[in-house]
Each structure stands twice: as structure tokens, then as C-alpha cells.
Design an enzyme around this catalytic site. Structure first.
Site, short mmCIF file in Angstrom:
data_model
loop_
_atom_site.label_atom_id
_atom_site.label_comp_id
_atom_site.label_asym_id
_atom_site.label_seq_id
_atom_site.Cartn_x
_atom_site.Cartn_y
_atom_site.Cartn_z
N THR A 188 45.15 42.84 41.66
CA THR A 188 45.58 42.32 42.96
C THR A 188 46.38 41.02 42.86
O THR A 188 46.47 40.49 44.05
CB THR A 188 44.01 42.02 43.70
OG1 THR A 188 43.15 41.30 42.97
CG2 THR A 188 43.07 43.23 43.80
N CYS A 189 46.93 40.92 41.82
CA CYS A 189 47.90 39.72 41.65
C CYS A 189 49.08 40.09 42.39
O CYS A 189 49.71 41.01 41.92
CB CYS A 189 47.84 39.47 40.30
SG CYS A 189 49.17 38.35 39.63
#
Length: 207
Positions: free
Chosen positions: A17-18
Site C-alpha cells: 500500500t506504499c
């Protein structure tokens, strides 16, 4: 840079999710570059990554004897090593302008995303309001060309689109206040490269 053992295929250590990892995955997808992508929990850095990157940060790219762990450096390396299609302009003036636009995106918008991700409730509320207002105020920039300030996909789009994908997750709705930006979002999200760049966790951000 760190010397590492020989590898036949490029490896990307990525956060699922970066947004910074998403930028690299988007570059890989748009350029059709084959890479082994390992999604790493941010709180469980594997020993092999710690050996490659003294900061244990994501993203980290490993290509043969080279390990890179700064997002902008990784993007420029990939663009130079795999020059087609190019993501940076050819002439020095345009390249400088693209780098300056990247700096603005990171300083003006990505810092607010950081507050939304991990700031206090008050900081997140301020960041949410500021980011929405700033994006809406920039709507005219998205009327210049099909891509962000460019006739072709560029490093600026690869930085901007992962951030825009995350807006609903943080309660930001652009509504009808920025029609050019909304049209840009729809075009970019529909691209095959963008769809291929998404992790399973990122897909859930928009249902």
C-alpha cells in the site's frame, strides 16, 4: 548503492500500500519491464532487505550487482536502462522542469499524504482539507495536455497517479469542482499499465 549477488531477474521489494512503491510498479508496468515483486510488511523488514538497504526502506530495487533505495533514483535508473518509452524529456530545460514539477508534487502533496496516513486526527483533518483545496486549485494544469503538463506519459504522471488513487481512502472527494482533473484521473486509471501496477491491497482502496 550496495553490491549484491548476481540475479537473473530484477527484484523489487515493495510495500503493498506504499505510494512510493506504487510509483516504481507503475514505471515497471508502463515500460513492460519484468521484475520479481516482493511485497514486504513495513513492520517486518526481512534480513535480506536490511543487508541490501541500510535504511530498510521501501521501495528497494535490486538489479544484478546493484541495489537502489531512493524512489527518484530508481525511476531515473529504470528510465535510462530501459529508454523506450521515455519518461523523462530529452532536452535539459524540459528535464529540469519535469524534476521541478516532481519536487512540487512531493513537497506540496506527498507530505500531506503522509499526514493522512500516520498523523494525528487534527493533522489528518488539516491535510485532508489542504490537499483537496490544492488539487482543485490546480485543475487548470490538467487542461494543458492529455498527460500532466506533457503530451506523453512522464515521470510526473507516475508520481501523481498513485497519490490520486488513494484519495477516497482518505475521505477526499473532488466532486464537480475540478472537471479537468477528474477527466485526467479517469484516463489514467483506465490505462492497462496502471491496472497492472496495482497490488491486491491497493485495489481494495476503491472497492
Amino acid at each position: 548503492m550496495v553490491a549484491v549477488s548476481k540475479r537473473s531477474v530484477m527484484t523489487l521489494y515493495s510495500g503493498a500500500t506504499c505510494p512510493y512503491s506504487h510509483r516504481i510498479r507503475l514505471v515497471l508496468a508502463e515500460k513492460g519491464i519484468t521484475a520479481d515483486i516482493h511485497h514486504v510488511p513495513v513492520d517486518q523488514v526481512p534480513e535480506e532487505l536490511a543487508e541490501l538497504n541500510p535504511y530498510g526502506s521501501l521501495p528497494t530495487l535490486v538489479d544484478r550487482d546493484l541495489a537502489l533505495y531512493d524512489t527518484r533514483i530508481i525511476v531515473e535508473y529504470l528510465d535510462e536502462r530501459f529508454p523506450h518509452p521515455p519518461l523523462m524529456p530529452v532536452d535539459p530545460v524540459s528535464r529540469a522542469k519535469a524534476r521541478l514539477a516532481l519536487h512540487r508534487i512531493e513537497q506540496d502533496w506527498y507530505t500531506l499524504l503522509a499526514d493522512l496516513e500516520s498523523g494525528t486526527r487534527a493533522a489528518a483533518d488539516r491535510a485532508r482539507k489542504q490537499l483537496r483545496e490544492s488539487l482543485i486549485a490546480s485543475d487548470e494544469l490538467f487542461t494543458v495536455a492529455d498527460f500532466f503538463l506533457s503530451e506523453e506519459l512522464s515521470v510526473m504522471d507516475c508520481a501523481l497517479v498513485p497519490l490520486l488513487w488513494r484519495l477516497p481512502r482518505h475521505g477526499i472527494d473532488l466532486g464537480d469542482d475540478s472537471p479537468a482533473l477528474v477527466a485526467y484521473v479517469e484516463r489514467m486509471f483506465a490505462r492497462e499499465g496502471f491496472q497492472l501496477s496495482l497490488s491486491d491491497a491497493e485495489r481494495t482502496m476503491r472497492g
